[in-house]
Design a protein around this motif. Sequence first.
Motif, PDB file in Angstrom:
ATOM      1  N   ALA A 196       5.545 -14.466   4.124  1.00 40.81           N
ATOM      2  CA  ALA A 196       5.085 -14.124   2.777  1.00 40.81           C
ATOM      3  C   ALA A 196       4.239 -12.856   2.801  1.00 40.81           C
ATOM      4  N   LEU A 197       3.415 -12.698   3.819  1.00 41.84           N
ATOM      5  CA  LEU A 197       2.612 -11.478   3.941  1.00 41.84           C
ATOM      6  C   LEU A 197       3.502 -10.258   4.112  1.00 41.84           C
ATOM      7  N   LEU A 198       4.535 -10.382   4.921  1.00 41.82           N
ATOM      8  CA  LEU A 198       5.461  -9.264   5.116  1.00 41.82           C
ATOM      9  C   LEU A 198       6.177  -8.923   3.811  1.00 41.82           C
ATOM     10  N   ALA A 199       6.654  -9.938   3.101  1.00 42.54           N
ATOM     11  CA  ALA A 199       7.334  -9.690   1.824  1.00 42.54           C
ATOM     12  C   ALA A 199       6.391  -9.070   0.802  1.00 42.54           C
ATOM     13  N   PHE A 200       5.133  -9.501   0.820  1.00 42.58           N
ATOM     14  CA  PHE A 200       4.142  -8.947  -0.098  1.00 42.58           C
ATOM     15  C   PHE A 200       3.957  -7.457   0.154  1.00 42.58           C
ATOM     16  N   GLY A 201       3.863  -7.074   1.424  1.00 44.33           N
ATOM     17  CA  GLY A 201       3.708  -5.653   1.748  1.00 44.33           C
ATOM     18  C   GLY A 201       4.912  -4.836   1.343  1.00 44.33           C
ATOM     19  N   VAL A 202       6.116  -5.369   1.570  1.00 47.70           N
ATOM     20  CA  VAL A 202       7.322  -4.636   1.180  1.00 47.70           C
ATOM     21  C   VAL A 202       7.386  -4.474  -0.329  1.00 47.70           C
ATOM     22  N   ASP A 217       4.667   1.534  -4.739  1.00 46.91           N
ATOM     23  CA  ASP A 217       3.798   2.654  -4.397  1.00 46.91           C
ATOM     24  C   ASP A 217       3.925   2.907  -2.902  1.00 46.91           C
ATOM     25  N   ARG A 218       4.422   4.076  -2.537  1.00 41.53           N
ATOM     26  CA  ARG A 218       4.625   4.367  -1.118  1.00 41.53           C
ATOM     27  C   ARG A 218       3.325   4.400  -0.334  1.00 41.53           C
ATOM     28  N   ASP A 219       2.217   4.682  -0.994  1.00 45.03           N
ATOM     29  CA  ASP A 219       0.936   4.693  -0.297  1.00 45.03           C
ATOM     30  C   ASP A 219       0.553   3.309   0.204  1.00 45.03           C
ATOM     31  N   ALA A 220       1.205   2.260  -0.332  1.00 48.61           N
ATOM     32  CA  ALA A 220       0.898   0.905   0.115  1.00 48.61           C
ATOM     33  C   ALA A 220       1.341   0.654   1.540  1.00 48.61           C
ATOM     34  N   VAL A 221       2.052   1.622   2.148  1.00 49.31           N
ATOM     35  CA  VAL A 221       2.442   1.467   3.548  1.00 49.31           C
ATOM     36  C   VAL A 221       1.215   1.359   4.442  1.00 49.31           C
ATOM     37  N   LEU A 222       0.082   1.861   3.973  1.00 48.52           N
ATOM     38  CA  LEU A 222      -1.156   1.761   4.754  1.00 48.52           C
ATOM     39  C   LEU A 222      -1.631   0.320   4.863  1.00 48.52           C
ATOM     40  N   LEU A 223      -1.233  -0.524   3.919  1.00 44.99           N
ATOM     41  CA  LEU A 223      -1.635  -1.932   3.970  1.00 44.99           C
ATOM     42  C   LEU A 223      -0.771  -2.751   4.916  1.00 44.99           C
ATOM     43  N   LEU A 224       0.426  -2.248   5.221  1.00 42.97           N
ATOM     44  CA  LEU A 224       1.368  -3.028   6.004  1.00 42.97           C
ATOM     45  C   LEU A 224       0.830  -3.425   7.381  1.00 42.97           C
ATOM     46  N   PRO A 225       0.175  -2.532   8.145  1.00 42.13           N
ATOM     47  CA  PRO A 225      -0.356  -2.966   9.446  1.00 42.13           C
ATOM     48  C   PRO A 225      -1.359  -4.104   9.325  1.00 42.13           C
ATOM     49  N   PHE A 226      -2.209  -4.084   8.298  1.00 48.62           N
ATOM     50  CA  PHE A 226      -3.191  -5.150   8.120  1.00 48.62           C
ATOM     51  C   PHE A 226      -2.507  -6.474   7.768  1.00 48.62           C
ATOM     52  N   LEU A 227      -1.472  -6.393   6.936  1.00 44.46           N
ATOM     53  CA  LEU A 227      -0.745  -7.613   6.589  1.00 44.46           C
ATOM     54  C   LEU A 227      -0.002  -8.182   7.791  1.00 44.46           C
ATOM     55  N   LEU A 228       0.563  -7.305   8.617  1.00 41.89           N
ATOM     56  CA  LEU A 228       1.228  -7.774   9.831  1.00 41.89           C
ATOM     57  C   LEU A 228       0.229  -8.410  10.792  1.00 41.89           C
ATOM     58  N   LEU A 229      -0.948  -7.792  10.908  1.00 40.51           N
ATOM     59  CA  LEU A 229      -1.986  -8.349  11.772  1.00 40.51           C
ATOM     60  C   LEU A 229      -2.420  -9.723  11.275  1.00 40.51           C
ATOM     61  N   ALA A 230      -2.573  -9.857   9.961  1.00 40.65           N
ATOM     62  CA  ALA A 230      -2.932 -11.165   9.397  1.00 40.65           C
ATOM     63  C   ALA A 230      -1.835 -12.188   9.648  1.00 40.65           C
TER      64      ALA A 230
END
Length: 418
Positions: free
Chosen positions: A195-201, A207-220
């Motif tokens: 669900a975290l991965l899908a949320f980031g995608v 918003d392409r800038d949301a790619v910065l959140l993806l590492p944190f979501l993967l870590l979580a």
Amino acid sequence: MSDKPTAVRVYLARVRTALADLPASEIEEILEDVRPHLTELEAELGEGARVEALIERLGTPESYAAELRASGGYPPAAEGATTVLTAAPASPSRVKPRIALWGLILCAVALALLAFGAAVSVNPDVLAGLLVVAPVFLISLVLLLRGGVEPVLALPELAWLRGSLTKVREQEDGGKFLGYLGSLKPAWWVLCALALLAFGVLLMLRDRDAVLLLPFLLLAGVAIVWAGPRVRADRRLLWVAVPVSAFVIGGSLGGFGAAVDLISNRNVYQSASSYYPSSSDPYGNDQLSYGGQSIGNVYAFDAEGKPLTEVYLYDEEGRPITLTRYACERSSGTKEKIGSDNRFPRPRIQQGVTDDQGNFDGYNGYRSACREDPNVPFSAAIPKVTTPPTASPTTPPSPSAPSSTSAPTAPSTTTPTR
């Protein structure tokens, strides 16, 4: 359901007393592990089984507790340990453990709300609120690591919660429900990571800038998969499992709401009129309004003041300005709705009666009538737009062509504008 204690409840109460010198969290884990076995044994013995039947199969609760101590690697109970515990000095301050506990609860609620807002609006900027939540979580985590988890688990709030869960487990329906939820735990941690991965995608698609959140979501996601199965052995990992689970639940609810809203808006756009009118007639049909008054027709003229026909109106987004169209029903002589479109102007519908000579009269006459009048009921005076003349630069006379020998210029004529 009868309030009379069952054999399992009585037996476990004596086991709890025999284990009273152990930490409260450890006692709850031990009892939670053995309760299903005792429940099955009670069912095997038949309805109305007595404590004596359990003792015959398992031994006394005290000896059973001693076996549990040995299998769990706990030290044997010292004689008079219960008395020593009851005579122990007052417990230390509960301020820091309570801050640690409620800091975790508040952070979990805040994370759920932030995830819900970000998902329902598909806007990663909402997650900027994490900057406010982070200090509260860090304070709670530091107090937990310094003071340990035992003072937190010994708080009255958690003792009340454990007691409530125990009562629910002892009920047939409640026990089955909690058992079912417990069986879902292994899958829940993996579901959280997905669900975290899908949320980031989803946020990156907006918003392409949301790619910065993806590492944190993967870590979580990695953290929850690792910490989730270990929560029972180490309650400190609740400070990982609870916030991430709350974030996933809030984001899932928000994503569901966003999907419902998208589907409903799409259906409304496809099925309803593309233009949103500001008012409706008594029959609930679409109408335009201007200056606070309803408009049932629109007339267009060219620059010469001639009326235009077959004009189709659209708004600034290319949506047709669709209004209800009426016509005369010949058989009944009444005004009837025949559909809707954005073609203008419409014939004027006149209802009333006519005399034998065909003169229309709305009040007096001989028979009912309905008449469609395609003519424009007025003439329009289109204002003329005049453009001021542009002054041309003056060319000096050529030296080789003296002005005295130049031919006279013929006077110009101007045709009046009609």
